[in-house]
Design an enzyme around this catalytic site. Sequence first.
Site, short mmCIF file in Angstrom:
data_model
loop_
_atom_site.label_atom_id
_atom_site.label_comp_id
_atom_site.label_asym_id
_atom_site.label_seq_id
_atom_site.Cartn_x
_atom_site.Cartn_y
_atom_site.Cartn_z
N GLU A 33 35.15 39.47 21.92
CA GLU A 33 34.89 38.49 20.86
C GLU A 33 36.21 37.93 20.31
O GLU A 33 37.28 38.48 20.57
CB GLU A 33 34.09 39.15 19.74
CG GLU A 33 34.81 40.33 19.10
CD GLU A 33 34.52 40.44 17.61
OE1 GLU A 33 34.70 39.43 16.90
OE2 GLU A 33 34.14 41.53 17.18
N LYS A 167 30.57 49.01 11.20
CA LYS A 167 31.80 49.10 10.39
C LYS A 167 31.57 49.96 9.15
O LYS A 167 30.53 49.87 8.50
CB LYS A 167 32.25 47.69 10.01
CG LYS A 167 32.96 47.02 11.19
CD LYS A 167 33.70 45.79 10.76
CE LYS A 167 32.79 44.62 10.77
NZ LYS A 167 32.68 43.92 12.03
N1 PSU Z 1 35.02 44.45 14.82
C1 PSU Z 1 36.21 44.63 14.19
N2 PSU Z 1 36.58 43.70 13.27
C2 PSU Z 1 35.82 42.58 12.98
C3 PSU Z 1 34.58 42.40 13.66
C4 PSU Z 1 34.23 43.36 14.56
O1 PSU Z 1 36.91 45.63 14.45
O2 PSU Z 1 36.19 41.78 12.15
C5 PSU Z 1 33.71 41.17 13.34
C6 PSU Z 1 32.71 40.97 14.46
O3 PSU Z 1 32.89 39.66 14.93
C7 PSU Z 1 31.36 41.14 13.80
C8 PSU Z 1 31.62 40.61 12.44
O4 PSU Z 1 30.36 40.47 14.50
O5 PSU Z 1 32.89 41.22 12.15
C9 PSU Z 1 30.50 40.93 11.46
O6 PSU Z 1 30.45 39.96 10.47
P1 PSU Z 1 29.16 39.83 9.49
O7 PSU Z 1 29.10 41.13 8.76
O8 PSU Z 1 29.46 38.67 8.57
O9 PSU Z 1 27.98 39.56 10.36
#
Ligand code: PSU
Length: 311
Positions: A33, A167
């Site tokens: 990504e 996360k």
């Molecule tokens: N993994 C990481 N750091 C990040 C992300 C993933 O180590 O910043 C990103 C990914 O792109 C994931 C996003 O899809 O954070 C999630 O964002 P949200 O909670 O707004 O859906």
Amino acid sequence: MIKKFLNKNKHFVKCSREVLKAIDREIPLVALESSIISHGMPYPQSLEMAKEIEEIIRDEGAQPATLALLDGKIQIGLDPEVLDAFAKIQSVEKVSSSNLDSTIFSKKAGGTTVAGSLRICNLAAISVFVTGGIGGVHRDASESMDVSADLQAIKESKIITICAGPKTILDISKTYEVLETLSIPVFSYRQKNLPAFWYRDSGISSACQIDSPEEISEIFSIARETNSSKGILLCNPIPKKYSLERVQLEPLISSGVIELKKANITGKKLTPSLLSYLVKKTNGKTLLSNIELVKSNAMLGAKIAKALKFA
Ligand code: PSU
Ligand code: MN
């Protein structure tokens, strides 16, 4: 299959030189990504991380394909000069599954999240996707209803997503509950319990432990044979040396959630803002650990892509 797709869709999909060569040589692809570059980490560490994980994947004999949107096109793989330029762009859209089309239309630069990237993997029939941590149910979700589109996208993906768990900034148990509700097969790698990004152990036990790339490849075959229409989520715990302590991190996450709420930071901005809040509060410790867990996932992803090829 991917060649046919590329030839048919030249008007909105572009491959890097290296990815094109790899497709010709039948080197297995590992999708990556780019929201992690544009929104997840500060520059220049973001660019260094992106280059490092690509190198890890090449060294394992697979081909990295960093996904992004540029000039109205889906990019599958970024040539070195394009990656450099992408990491430096100041205003990049955070592209999930819902705004992929509008970002192609607007021709803005876009960093694809897990959800956005998986849509591209589906289109291009790439079977292995690597990220750091998936999005999920936010800690204030009972009020905000903020649940990442990543979960729904994994369900719809038919792809193996390799991550270090949801996360840590999220409500981990609610996130694993929603994964279960969506009937997504979730596996832990080489331990009984599921991880939670900076923590190796979420305290939640996994329905199935996987011990090798070959095993996950077998599960992927079974899923195809049994006509499963869902993606597979493989949760690879952060390397021990870089895992962080709950006692130190939890108070910071709690204060971060409160502070950002006061500042009215919600929606797409919430995850990146919380991550950068923690980088500041821990003097970069969370960033270092984040980089290391992505590296470890990239290594595993490359091994899995190879195992799928020879399955
Ligand atoms: N993994 C990481 N750091 C990040 C992300 C993933 O180590 O910043 C990103 C990914 O792109 C994931 C996003 O899809 O954070 C999630 O964002 P949200 O909670 O707004 O859906
Ligand atoms: Mn959200």
